[in-house]
Write a protein that holds these residues in place. Structure first.
Motif, mmCIF file in Angstrom:
data_model
loop_
_atom_site.group_PDB
_atom_site.id
_atom_site.type_symbol
_atom_site.label_atom_id
_atom_site.label_comp_id
_atom_site.label_asym_id
_atom_site.label_seq_id
_atom_site.Cartn_x
_atom_site.Cartn_y
_atom_site.Cartn_z
ATOM 1 N N GLY A 47 0.930 -1.357 0.014
ATOM 2 C CA GLY A 47 -0.009 -0.087 0.071
ATOM 3 C C GLY A 47 0.961 1.196 0.082
ATOM 4 N N PRO A 48 0.430 2.448 -0.520
ATOM 5 C CA PRO A 48 1.006 3.610 -0.714
ATOM 6 C C PRO A 48 1.091 4.240 0.714
ATOM 7 C CG PRO A 48 -1.000 3.979 -1.494
ATOM 8 C CD PRO A 48 -1.026 2.388 -1.154
ATOM 9 N N ASP A 49 0.435 4.135 1.589
ATOM 10 C CA ASP A 49 0.583 4.767 2.722
ATOM 11 C C ASP A 49 1.958 4.674 3.395
ATOM 12 O OD1 ASP A 49 -1.109 6.546 4.828
ATOM 13 O OD2 ASP A 49 -0.098 4.836 6.220
ATOM 14 N N GLN A 50 2.483 5.643 4.180
ATOM 15 C CA GLN A 50 3.655 5.760 4.623
ATOM 16 C C GLN A 50 3.893 4.613 5.622
ATOM 17 O OE1 GLN A 50 6.516 6.956 4.487
ATOM 18 N NE2 GLN A 50 7.675 6.886 6.267
ATOM 19 N N HIS A 51 2.825 4.644 6.574
ATOM 20 C CA HIS A 51 2.817 3.592 7.857
ATOM 21 C C HIS A 51 2.464 2.253 7.303
ATOM 22 C CE1 HIS A 51 0.886 1.041 10.995
ATOM 23 N NE2 HIS A 51 1.755 1.949 11.659
ATOM 24 N N ASP A 52 1.880 2.103 6.295
ATOM 25 C CA ASP A 52 1.411 0.644 5.739
ATOM 26 C C ASP A 52 2.788 0.269 4.998
ATOM 27 O OD1 ASP A 52 -1.151 0.648 6.689
ATOM 28 O OD2 ASP A 52 -2.055 1.278 4.917
ATOM 29 N N SER A 53 3.268 0.969 4.091
ATOM 30 C CA SER A 53 4.542 0.639 3.551
ATOM 31 C C SER A 53 5.800 0.186 4.396
ATOM 32 C CB SER A 53 5.181 1.695 2.636
ATOM 33 O OG SER A 53 5.540 2.996 3.239
ATOM 34 N N ARG A 54 5.848 1.028 5.706
ATOM 35 C CA ARG A 54 6.974 0.509 6.579
ATOM 36 C C ARG A 54 6.764 -0.544 7.228
ATOM 37 N NH1 ARG A 54 10.502 4.765 7.868
ATOM 38 N NH2 ARG A 54 11.467 3.059 8.911
#
Length: 291
Positions: A232-239
Protein backbone atom coordinates in the motif's frame (compact mmCIF):
# COMPACT_ATOMS: atom_id res chain seq x y z
CA UNK A 1 -31.28 66.49 -13.34
CA UNK A 2 -29.44 63.36 -12.29
CA UNK A 3 -30.92 60.37 -10.54
CA UNK A 4 -29.37 61.44 -7.24
CA UNK A 5 -30.87 64.92 -7.53
CA UNK A 6 -34.31 63.47 -8.26
CA UNK A 7 -34.11 61.20 -5.21
CA UNK A 8 -32.90 64.11 -3.06
CA UNK A 9 -35.81 66.28 -4.23
CA UNK A 10 -38.32 63.53 -3.48
CA UNK A 11 -37.05 62.73 0.01
CA UNK A 12 -36.13 66.30 0.92
CA UNK A 13 -32.46 65.62 1.71
CA UNK A 14 -29.26 67.19 0.36
CA UNK A 15 -27.73 65.50 -2.64
CA UNK A 16 -24.53 64.81 -0.71
CA UNK A 17 -26.43 62.94 1.99
CA UNK A 18 -28.31 60.94 -0.63
CA UNK A 19 -25.05 59.97 -2.33
CA UNK A 20 -23.50 58.89 0.98
CA UNK A 21 -26.57 56.85 1.92
CA UNK A 22 -26.65 55.14 -1.46
CA UNK A 23 -22.93 54.44 -1.20
CA UNK A 24 -23.39 52.88 2.23
CA UNK A 25 -26.32 50.86 0.91
CA UNK A 26 -24.19 49.56 -1.94
CA UNK A 27 -21.45 48.53 0.48
CA UNK A 28 -23.91 46.72 2.76
CA UNK A 29 -25.56 44.97 -0.18
CA UNK A 30 -22.18 44.03 -1.64
CA UNK A 31 -20.92 42.55 1.62
CA UNK A 32 -24.18 40.65 2.20
CA UNK A 33 -24.27 39.38 -1.38
CA UNK A 34 -20.63 38.33 -1.23
CA UNK A 35 -21.33 36.29 1.90
CA UNK A 36 -24.33 34.64 0.27
CA UNK A 37 -22.41 33.82 -2.91
CA UNK A 38 -19.49 32.52 -0.86
CA UNK A 39 -21.80 30.24 1.15
CA UNK A 40 -23.62 28.96 -1.96
CA UNK A 41 -20.43 28.28 -3.92
CA UNK A 42 -18.88 26.54 -0.94
CA UNK A 43 -21.89 24.23 -0.70
CA UNK A 44 -21.82 23.56 -4.46
CA UNK A 45 -18.07 22.93 -4.68
CA UNK A 46 -17.96 20.80 -1.52
CA UNK A 47 -19.94 18.04 -3.16
CA UNK A 48 -17.95 18.12 -6.39
CA UNK A 49 -14.38 19.24 -5.67
CA UNK A 50 -11.86 19.09 -2.83
CA UNK A 51 -12.41 21.02 0.44
CA UNK A 52 -9.45 23.31 -0.36
CA UNK A 53 -10.89 24.13 -3.79
CA UNK A 54 -14.30 24.91 -2.31
CA UNK A 55 -12.86 27.12 0.41
CA UNK A 56 -10.47 29.15 -1.76
CA UNK A 57 -12.68 29.59 -4.83
CA UNK A 58 -15.75 30.60 -2.85
CA UNK A 59 -13.67 33.12 -0.92
CA UNK A 60 -12.22 34.63 -4.11
CA UNK A 61 -15.70 34.92 -5.63
CA UNK A 62 -16.96 36.69 -2.50
CA UNK A 63 -14.04 39.13 -2.58
CA UNK A 64 -14.69 39.89 -6.25
CA UNK A 65 -18.36 40.73 -5.69
CA UNK A 66 -17.56 42.87 -2.63
CA UNK A 67 -14.91 44.76 -4.63
CA UNK A 68 -17.35 45.51 -7.46
CA UNK A 69 -19.96 46.93 -5.07
CA UNK A 70 -17.38 48.99 -3.18
CA UNK A 71 -16.17 50.39 -6.51
CA UNK A 72 -19.76 51.31 -7.39
CA UNK A 73 -20.18 52.95 -3.96
CA UNK A 74 -17.11 55.13 -4.51
CA UNK A 75 -18.47 56.27 -7.88
CA UNK A 76 -21.86 57.05 -6.28
CA UNK A 77 -20.45 59.06 -3.36
CA UNK A 78 -17.93 61.10 -5.33
CA UNK A 79 -19.55 62.67 -8.40
CA UNK A 80 -16.21 63.80 -9.79
CA UNK A 81 -15.10 60.19 -10.15
CA UNK A 82 -16.19 58.83 -13.49
CA UNK A 83 -16.30 55.10 -14.09
CA UNK A 84 -13.74 55.37 -16.89
CA UNK A 85 -11.33 57.35 -14.72
CA UNK A 86 -11.89 54.97 -11.85
CA UNK A 87 -11.09 51.99 -14.07
CA UNK A 88 -7.93 53.70 -15.27
CA UNK A 89 -6.92 54.43 -11.68
CA UNK A 90 -7.73 50.88 -10.73
CA UNK A 91 -5.47 49.63 -13.50
CA UNK A 92 -2.60 51.83 -12.29
CA UNK A 93 -3.24 50.70 -8.72
CA UNK A 94 -3.23 47.08 -9.85
CA UNK A 95 0.17 47.50 -11.50
CA UNK A 96 1.56 49.20 -8.40
CA UNK A 97 0.07 46.53 -6.15
CA UNK A 98 1.52 43.81 -8.36
CA UNK A 99 5.03 45.15 -7.70
CA UNK A 100 4.46 45.89 -4.03
CA UNK A 101 2.76 42.57 -3.22
CA UNK A 102 4.48 40.39 -5.79
CA UNK A 103 5.09 37.50 -3.40
CA UNK A 104 1.51 37.51 -2.13
CA UNK A 105 0.02 37.65 -5.62
CA UNK A 106 2.41 34.99 -6.88
CA UNK A 107 1.41 32.65 -4.06
CA UNK A 108 -2.26 33.42 -4.71
CA UNK A 109 -1.98 32.65 -8.42
CA UNK A 110 0.06 29.51 -7.75
CA UNK A 111 -2.55 28.36 -5.24
CA UNK A 112 -5.37 28.87 -7.74
CA UNK A 113 -3.45 26.94 -10.41
CA UNK A 114 -2.76 24.11 -7.97
CA UNK A 115 -6.45 23.91 -7.11
CA UNK A 116 -7.45 23.91 -10.77
CA UNK A 117 -4.87 21.30 -11.81
CA UNK A 118 -5.18 19.28 -8.60
CA UNK A 119 -1.89 17.32 -8.80
CA UNK A 120 -2.68 16.24 -5.25
CA UNK A 121 -5.54 16.57 -2.76
CA UNK A 122 -5.99 16.90 0.96
CA UNK A 123 -5.00 13.60 2.55
CA UNK A 124 -2.41 12.71 -0.08
CA UNK A 125 1.13 11.99 1.07
CA UNK A 126 3.66 13.94 -0.97
CA UNK A 127 7.30 15.00 -1.06
CA UNK A 128 7.99 18.57 -2.19
CA UNK A 129 10.79 21.07 -1.53
CA UNK A 130 12.60 18.50 0.60
CA UNK A 131 9.59 18.00 2.88
CA UNK A 132 7.48 14.85 3.14
CA UNK A 133 4.10 14.53 4.81
CA UNK A 134 0.33 14.46 4.49
CA UNK A 135 -1.43 17.36 2.77
CA UNK A 136 -3.76 19.09 5.21
CA UNK A 137 -5.00 21.92 2.97
CA UNK A 138 -4.13 24.35 0.19
CA UNK A 139 -4.84 27.91 1.31
CA UNK A 140 -4.57 31.20 -0.54
CA UNK A 141 -0.94 31.61 0.52
CA UNK A 142 0.57 28.23 1.37
CA UNK A 143 0.26 24.46 1.25
CA UNK A 144 0.00 22.91 4.72
CA UNK A 145 1.78 19.60 5.35
CA UNK A 146 1.83 17.43 8.46
CA UNK A 147 5.12 15.55 8.47
CA UNK A 148 5.28 11.87 9.37
CA UNK A 149 6.75 12.77 12.77
CA UNK A 150 3.83 15.09 13.61
CA UNK A 151 5.12 18.56 12.68
CA UNK A 152 3.27 21.21 10.70
CA UNK A 153 5.12 22.58 7.64
CA UNK A 154 3.87 25.59 5.66
CA UNK A 155 5.27 25.77 2.11
CA UNK A 156 4.53 28.85 -0.08
CA UNK A 157 2.37 27.91 -3.03
CA UNK A 158 4.84 29.32 -5.54
CA UNK A 159 7.55 26.96 -4.24
CA UNK A 160 5.16 24.02 -4.47
CA UNK A 161 4.09 24.93 -8.02
CA UNK A 162 7.70 25.33 -9.24
CA UNK A 163 9.10 22.24 -7.51
CA UNK A 164 9.13 18.57 -8.41
CA UNK A 165 6.26 16.91 -6.54
CA UNK A 166 6.25 13.23 -5.63
CA UNK A 167 2.71 12.07 -4.84
CA UNK A 168 3.15 8.84 -2.91
CA UNK A 169 -0.55 8.02 -2.69
CA UNK A 170 -1.43 8.75 -6.32
CA UNK A 171 -1.80 5.03 -7.07
CA UNK A 172 -3.23 2.17 -4.98
CA UNK A 173 0.19 0.53 -4.47
CA UNK A 174 3.90 1.22 -4.79
CA UNK A 175 7.04 -0.90 -5.00
CA UNK A 176 9.45 -1.37 -2.09
CA UNK A 177 12.77 -3.18 -2.04
CA UNK A 178 15.67 -4.21 0.17
CA UNK A 179 18.93 -6.13 -0.32
CA UNK A 180 19.96 -9.34 1.47
CA UNK A 181 23.36 -11.01 1.08
CA UNK A 182 23.92 -14.79 1.09
CA UNK A 183 27.19 -16.67 1.26
CA UNK A 184 28.97 -17.72 -1.92
CA UNK A 185 28.80 -21.35 -0.80
CA UNK A 186 24.98 -21.40 -0.93
CA UNK A 187 22.78 -22.06 -3.96
CA UNK A 188 21.73 -18.55 -5.04
CA UNK A 189 18.85 -19.72 -7.23
CA UNK A 190 17.43 -21.73 -4.35
CA UNK A 191 17.79 -18.73 -2.05
CA UNK A 192 15.82 -16.57 -4.51
CA UNK A 193 13.03 -19.14 -4.71
CA UNK A 194 12.85 -19.42 -0.91
CA UNK A 195 12.55 -15.63 -0.53
CA UNK A 196 9.81 -15.40 -3.16
CA UNK A 197 7.85 -18.22 -1.51
CA UNK A 198 8.22 -16.59 1.91
CA UNK A 199 6.80 -13.30 0.68
CA UNK A 200 4.01 -14.76 -1.48
CA UNK A 201 1.51 -15.13 1.37
CA UNK A 202 2.21 -12.08 3.50
CA UNK A 203 -1.05 -10.15 4.15
CA UNK A 204 0.61 -6.71 4.04
CA UNK A 205 1.89 -7.22 0.50
CA UNK A 206 -0.03 -6.78 -2.74
CA UNK A 207 -0.42 -10.09 -4.55
CA UNK A 208 -0.17 -8.69 -8.07
CA UNK A 209 2.59 -8.08 -9.16
CA UNK A 210 4.18 -11.01 -7.34
CA UNK A 211 7.27 -10.47 -5.14
CA UNK A 212 10.62 -10.92 -6.88
CA UNK A 213 14.10 -11.88 -5.67
CA UNK A 214 16.82 -11.04 -8.20
CA UNK A 215 20.60 -11.22 -7.98
CA UNK A 216 21.82 -7.62 -7.85
CA UNK A 217 25.58 -7.78 -7.35
CA UNK A 218 28.56 -9.87 -6.28
CA UNK A 219 29.80 -8.32 -3.06
CA UNK A 220 33.05 -8.76 -1.17
CA UNK A 221 31.73 -11.57 1.01
CA UNK A 222 28.15 -12.14 -0.19
CA UNK A 223 26.00 -12.51 -3.26
CA UNK A 224 23.55 -9.61 -2.97
CA UNK A 225 19.90 -10.39 -3.72
CA UNK A 226 17.48 -7.52 -4.33
CA UNK A 227 14.02 -8.32 -2.98
CA UNK A 228 11.20 -6.32 -4.59
CA UNK A 229 7.50 -6.33 -3.75
CA UNK A 230 4.42 -4.09 -3.87
CA UNK A 231 2.47 -2.75 -0.90
CA UNK A 232 0.00 0.00 0.00
CA UNK A 233 1.16 3.58 -0.69
CA UNK A 234 0.51 4.91 2.80
CA UNK A 235 3.70 5.68 4.75
CA UNK A 236 2.77 3.58 7.77
CA UNK A 237 1.47 0.66 5.71
CA UNK A 238 4.59 0.59 3.55
CA UNK A 239 6.94 0.66 6.55
CA UNK A 240 5.02 -2.15 8.25
CA UNK A 241 5.05 -4.15 5.01
CA UNK A 242 8.81 -3.63 4.62
CA UNK A 243 9.43 -4.80 8.18
CA UNK A 244 7.26 -7.88 7.69
CA UNK A 245 9.03 -8.75 4.43
CA UNK A 246 12.50 -8.47 5.98
CA UNK A 247 11.47 -10.62 8.96
CA UNK A 248 9.91 -13.27 6.72
CA UNK A 249 13.00 -13.34 4.51
CA UNK A 250 15.38 -13.83 7.44
CA UNK A 251 13.26 -16.57 9.01
CA UNK A 252 12.93 -18.42 5.70
CA UNK A 253 16.68 -18.30 4.97
CA UNK A 254 17.51 -19.39 8.52
CA UNK A 255 15.12 -22.35 8.27
CA UNK A 256 16.71 -23.36 4.94
CA UNK A 257 20.22 -23.19 6.41
CA UNK A 258 21.32 -20.44 4.04
CA UNK A 259 24.02 -18.30 5.60
CA UNK A 260 23.89 -14.51 5.59
CA UNK A 261 27.47 -13.64 6.57
CA UNK A 262 28.77 -10.26 7.65
CA UNK A 263 31.36 -8.41 5.63
CA UNK A 264 34.77 -10.07 5.65
CA UNK A 265 37.62 -7.72 6.60
CA UNK A 266 41.18 -8.71 5.64
CA UNK A 267 43.97 -7.53 7.94
CA UNK A 268 47.50 -7.15 6.60
CA UNK A 269 50.30 -7.68 9.12
CA UNK A 270 52.46 -4.57 9.03
CA UNK A 271 55.84 -4.42 10.88
CA UNK A 272 54.26 -2.39 13.70
CA UNK A 273 51.36 -4.87 14.03
CA UNK A 274 53.79 -7.84 14.15
CA UNK A 275 55.96 -6.04 16.70
CA UNK A 276 52.95 -5.29 18.92
CA UNK A 277 51.56 -8.84 18.77
CA UNK A 278 54.83 -10.75 19.08
CA UNK A 279 56.56 -8.27 21.38
CA UNK A 280 59.69 -8.10 19.23
CA UNK A 281 59.91 -4.31 19.18
CA UNK A 282 58.64 -1.04 20.58
CA UNK A 283 55.71 0.63 18.78
CA UNK A 284 55.62 4.42 18.73
CA UNK A 285 52.36 6.35 19.44
CA UNK A 286 52.19 7.13 15.74
CA UNK A 287 52.14 3.44 14.77
CA UNK A 288 55.77 3.00 13.74
CA UNK A 289 58.51 0.73 15.12
CA UNK A 290 61.44 2.26 17.00
CA UNK A 291 64.82 1.40 15.57
Amino acid sequence: MTVFEEIAANVGLPVVVVRVLIGLLLVVVGVALSRIVRWVLHRVFTGRRTPSFARVMSRLAGWLIATIFIFAAVVAVFPSVRPVDALAGLGFFSVAAAFAFRDILENLLAGVLLLLRQPFQSGDQITVSGQSGTVEAITIRETRLTTFDGQLVLIPNRDVYKSVIVVRTAYPSRRLDFVVGVAYENDVEEACRIVEQALAGLPRLVGDPQPEALVAALGVSTVDIEVRFWAGPDQHDSRVALSAAIIATKLALDDAGIEMPADIIALQATPSFRAAVQGVGDVTPGGGVRA
